[in-house]
Design a protein around this motif. Structure first.
Motif, PDB file in Angstrom:
ATOM      1  N   LEU A  24     -26.582 -34.104  -4.435  1.00 32.31           N
ATOM      2  CA  LEU A  24     -26.517 -34.243  -2.978  1.00 32.31           C
ATOM      3  C   LEU A  24     -27.870 -34.010  -2.321  1.00 32.31           C
ATOM      4  CD1 LEU A  24     -23.107 -32.516  -2.207  1.00 32.31           C
ATOM      5  CD2 LEU A  24     -23.666 -34.940  -1.954  1.00 32.31           C
ATOM      6  N   THR A  27     -29.897 -37.290  -2.853  1.00 27.85           N
ATOM      7  CA  THR A  27     -29.331 -38.539  -2.357  1.00 27.85           C
ATOM      8  C   THR A  27     -29.920 -38.874  -0.994  1.00 27.85           C
ATOM      9  OG1 THR A  27     -27.268 -38.092  -3.520  1.00 27.85           O
ATOM     10  CG2 THR A  27     -27.190 -39.730  -1.761  1.00 27.85           C
ATOM     11  N   VAL A  30     -28.281 -38.253   2.977  1.00 29.52           N
ATOM     12  CA  VAL A  30     -27.455 -37.050   3.043  1.00 29.52           C
ATOM     13  C   VAL A  30     -28.348 -35.907   3.501  1.00 29.52           C
ATOM     14  CG1 VAL A  30     -26.065 -35.434   1.686  1.00 29.52           C
ATOM     15  CG2 VAL A  30     -25.972 -37.871   1.180  1.00 29.52           C
ATOM     16  N   HIS A  32     -30.301 -32.728   3.507  1.00 31.55           N
ATOM     17  CA  HIS A  32     -30.744 -31.892   2.382  1.00 31.55           C
ATOM     18  C   HIS A  32     -30.932 -30.462   2.863  1.00 31.55           C
ATOM     19  CE1 HIS A  32     -32.632 -35.836   0.692  1.00 31.55           C
ATOM     20  NE2 HIS A  32     -31.317 -35.795   0.537  1.00 31.55           N
TER      21      HIS A  32
END
Length: 75
Positions: A24, A27, A30, A32
């Motif tokens: 995640l 990605t 998304v 962070h």
């Protein structure tokens, strides 16, 4: 607790959380919360290690006491 931390289910669960955390955070698109090199993840693992080691040692001491008592009664 030591038995649960030394189980396959714990290891698989921890590996899943680790993979999800890194995935995640790498990605695109998304948010962070922990940029590479994953300092927060290192902190989480440090806390886990700080609690796991004493739990394992206490478990070993308890098992040693049980074995010592068992050997004393067989004499």
């Amino acid at each position: 607790m030591a038995a649960k931390m030394g189980s396959w289910s714990f290891l698989i669960g921890q590996s899943t959380v680790l993979a999800a955390w890194v995935g995640l955070n790498l990605t695109p698109g998304v948010p962070h919360w922990d940029q590479s090199p994953f300092i927060l993840l290192n902190l989480v693992f440090s806390f886990a290690s700080a609690y796991t080691a004493p739990i394992v040692l206490m478990s070993q001491n308890r098992q040693s006491d049980i074995e010592r008592e068992k050997n004393m009664t067989t004499w």
